[in-house]
Design an enzyme around this catalytic site. Structure first.
Site, mmCIF file in Angstrom:
data_model
loop_
_atom_site.group_PDB
_atom_site.id
_atom_site.type_symbol
_atom_site.label_atom_id
_atom_site.label_comp_id
_atom_site.label_asym_id
_atom_site.label_seq_id
_atom_site.Cartn_x
_atom_site.Cartn_y
_atom_site.Cartn_z
ATOM 1 N N ASP A 340 0.823 -1.215 0.000
ATOM 2 C CA ASP A 340 0.000 0.000 0.000
ATOM 3 C C ASP A 340 0.852 1.259 0.000
ATOM 4 O O ASP A 340 2.012 1.237 0.422
ATOM 5 C CB ASP A 340 -0.898 0.032 1.247
ATOM 6 C CG ASP A 340 -0.083 -0.071 2.532
ATOM 7 O OD1 ASP A 340 0.809 -0.932 2.589
ATOM 8 O OD2 ASP A 340 -0.328 0.723 3.465
ATOM 9 N N GLU A 341 0.248 2.314 -0.478
ATOM 10 C CA GLU A 341 0.783 3.669 -0.342
ATOM 11 C C GLU A 341 2.264 3.766 -0.711
ATOM 12 O O GLU A 341 3.039 4.409 -0.001
ATOM 13 C CB GLU A 341 0.580 4.172 1.099
ATOM 14 C CG GLU A 341 -0.871 4.241 1.497
ATOM 15 C CD GLU A 341 -1.080 4.686 2.934
ATOM 16 O OE1 GLU A 341 -1.960 5.527 3.156
ATOM 17 O OE2 GLU A 341 -0.369 4.193 3.834
ATOM 18 N N ALA A 342 2.642 3.159 -1.832
ATOM 19 C CA ALA A 342 4.047 3.207 -2.263
ATOM 20 C C ALA A 342 4.289 4.522 -3.014
ATOM 21 O O ALA A 342 4.627 4.530 -4.190
ATOM 22 C CB ALA A 342 4.359 1.997 -3.129
#
Ligand code: TNX
Length: 537
Positions: A340-342
């Site tokens: 997530d949220e890279a």
């Protein structure tokens, strides 16, 4: 359960019982006061709502002579848990016998047919006895959880209580809607010791939750010992949000959690996040950074600033060591790989990383779960995306479902237990929503995300992120009563979905939570039964 051994808070329990005792109304413990006074139907007590439930006119009385009959050796664990639940408050011996115990409580494993599956059960309470029947021990365990909710709240006390111990008659046939009924605990932002994880397992398994996803790594801390990479824990595990001492699990401690979970029919899903949410690892090993420079440890709450070096071979040596060791320690079928949220990884680098990572998971003999960001790389159908968005449309997740991936539903504005209940809740965050109990209840996991129908849904999960949570009491306050709420969406048939029924059944949990010393939010939306004392934020 096994909760009696853990919830040793005699002072709190005594206070709670004093409170129960001070109530003049028989409704405080309806079945306990007068055998025939049954103001609350058994069908109005159980969370999650069973597939089928009806009252029986009889009432069963647990007495000093009551025995627990072990119908099969594989039922021994559950029988021991039931005895441990009943003995302290009743003061009765409740022997576990292999010989049939007429007039007692029987745990029977036999061929109950495919409808009950591996987790379903039948529970029959009549004046003549109690019988729980199932195909598998998991079903017996769930039958005992239902029976627990039919007992007077005082049965949860850790010291002897007067009784009488009357169980209202009931006939229950029950089995889950979804195979995956999960909770997630973030032990990275703040670390929680084994005892807290075990108590959370006690609490979630009472509501028939069968997976516990542990968020074991993030920017703020690495929480699981990995052989060959000692600095991950000695340094990367040495702090947490706010700069506290952090901590980590040795592999022996992790195995202890796994075994404790197994005894409660809970499967552990370990998560190692990446390529983002990796500052603790990057700080521990300079060679994991593209520039070879280790950043400092991080104790704030920002997201999206860290990335593993996707083009470097050592990144995948590291991942393989971690995933192989976790796979060997984890009997369950899943490894969660985050994703997530890279925000500090380009889309191309993200795809490079995931396309090298996912085969390492299958190589370790496991299936990958990943946050639904993973759908950007069209993962193989064995990968389970976990939807954490706040909208009811998501093209990537819908496309994955159309290709055949199963989806776990954890929409942040419904299922995130770290969201505040209202603007006046002190703990938690509000980026996704304020989530009062009715908001958490009023959605259908099988018909929520466009293009992701019932048959594509593996189940639901209720994550609790710990940026603002330091103690077990903090966790409990946000998890209760919303964890049982999401658990009901995972277990109960959609046909039973009804807020006006649910809120009454939820309200019946209050006296027991009070006796247990739980710190829960006494939401004004719920008609709490007499004897309920809510907790503090
Ligand atoms: C988003 S949800 C995150 C977490 C935070 C959480 C706080 C998701 C997959 N990532 O890193 O802890 O919000 O609510």
């Amino acid at each position: 359960m096994g909760l009696r051994s853990r919830w040793t808070r005699p002072a709190l329990a005594a206070a709670a019982l004093a409170l129960l005792g001070s109530m003049t109304t028989a409704a405080a413990t309806p079945a306990a006061d007068t055998p025939n006074a049954r103001p609350v139907s058994v069908a109005a007590r159980i969370v999650p709502e069973p597939a089928q439930i009806s009252d029986d006119p009889g009432t069963f009385r647990i007495t000093p002579a009551t025995a627990i009959h072990l119908g099969a050796p594989q039922a021994a664990g559950v029988a021991g848990q039931l005895a441990a639940l009943l003995r302290p408050a009743t003061g009765y011996p409740l022997p576990i016998t292999r010989a049939p115990a007429p007039g007692g409580i029987s745990l029977i494993l036999d061929r109950e047919g495919p409808r009950l599956g591996a987790e379903g059960y039948r529970l029959d309470v009549t004046a003549a006895g109690i019988a729980i029947r199932a195909n598998q021990p998991a079903g017996l365990f769930y039958g005992v959880q239902t029976l627990h909710q039919l007992l007077p709240a005082a049965a949860d006390a850790t010291t002897r209580q007067p009784g009488p111990w009357l169980v209202p008659g009931a006939h229950v046939t029950d089995y889950p809607r979804f195979a995956y009924r999960g909770a997630m605990l973030d032990v990275s932002r703040h670390f929680f010791p084994v005892s807290v994880v075990e108590q959370y397992i006690d609490e979630i398994s009472e509501y028939k939750v069968n997976y516990l996803h542990l968020h074991l790594s993030d920017d703020q801390g690495w929480r699981i010992a990995i052989n060959g990479w000692p600095r991950l824990t000695s340094y990367g595990g040495s702090t947490e949000v706010g700069g506290g001492p952090g901590g980590y699990y040795t592999q022996a401690q992790y195995k202890q959690i796994v075994a404790y979970a197994q005894a409660h029919f809970v499967t552990i899903v370990p998560e190692i996040d990446g390529p983002g949410h990796t500052n603790a690892a990057l700080a521990s090993y300079a060679q994991l950074n593209c520039d070879g420079q280790a950043p400092p440890l991080y104790t704030g709450t920002d997201v999206g600033f860290s990335s593993l070096c996707v083009d470097s071979g050592i990144t995948y040596t590291f991942e393989q060591d971690v995933l192989d060791q976790l796979a060997a320690l984890t009997p369950g079928p899943y490894l969660h790989v985050g994703g997530d949220e890279a925000q500090s990884t380009t889309a191309a680098d993200y795809a490079t990383f995931e396309n090298r990572l996912l085969p390492l998971v299958s190589g370790a003999g496991k299936a990958a779960i990943a946050w639904h960001d993973i759908t950007a790389v069209d993962p193989p159908t064995s990968v389970v995306p976990e939807y954490w968005g706040t909208t009811t449309t998501d093209a990537g997740t819908a496309a994955a479902a159309a290709r055949g991936n199963k989806i776990i539903m954890a929409p942040a504005n419904k299922a995130y237990l770290d969201m505040k209940y209202t603007p006046s809740t002190k703990l938690g965050q509000n980026w996704a929503a304020y989530i009062e109990v009715q908001d958490a209840y009023d959605w259908d996991p099988g018909n929520y995300l466009q293009g992701v129908g019932e048959s594509s849904v593996l189940g639901v999960e209720a994550p609790i992120w710990s940026e603002t949570l330091v103690t077990l009491a903090n966790i409990q306050y946000l998890a209760f009563p919303r964890l049982p709420t999401i658990a009901e969406l995972g277990w109960s048939p959609q046909a039973t979905h009804d807020w006006s029924s649910f809120r009454v059944r939820l309200g019946q949990q209050g006296p027991r939570w009070t006796v247990d010393g739980m710190n829960f939010y006494a939401s004004p939306q719920v008609p709490w039964a007499p004897g309920t004392k809510g907790g503090v934020d």
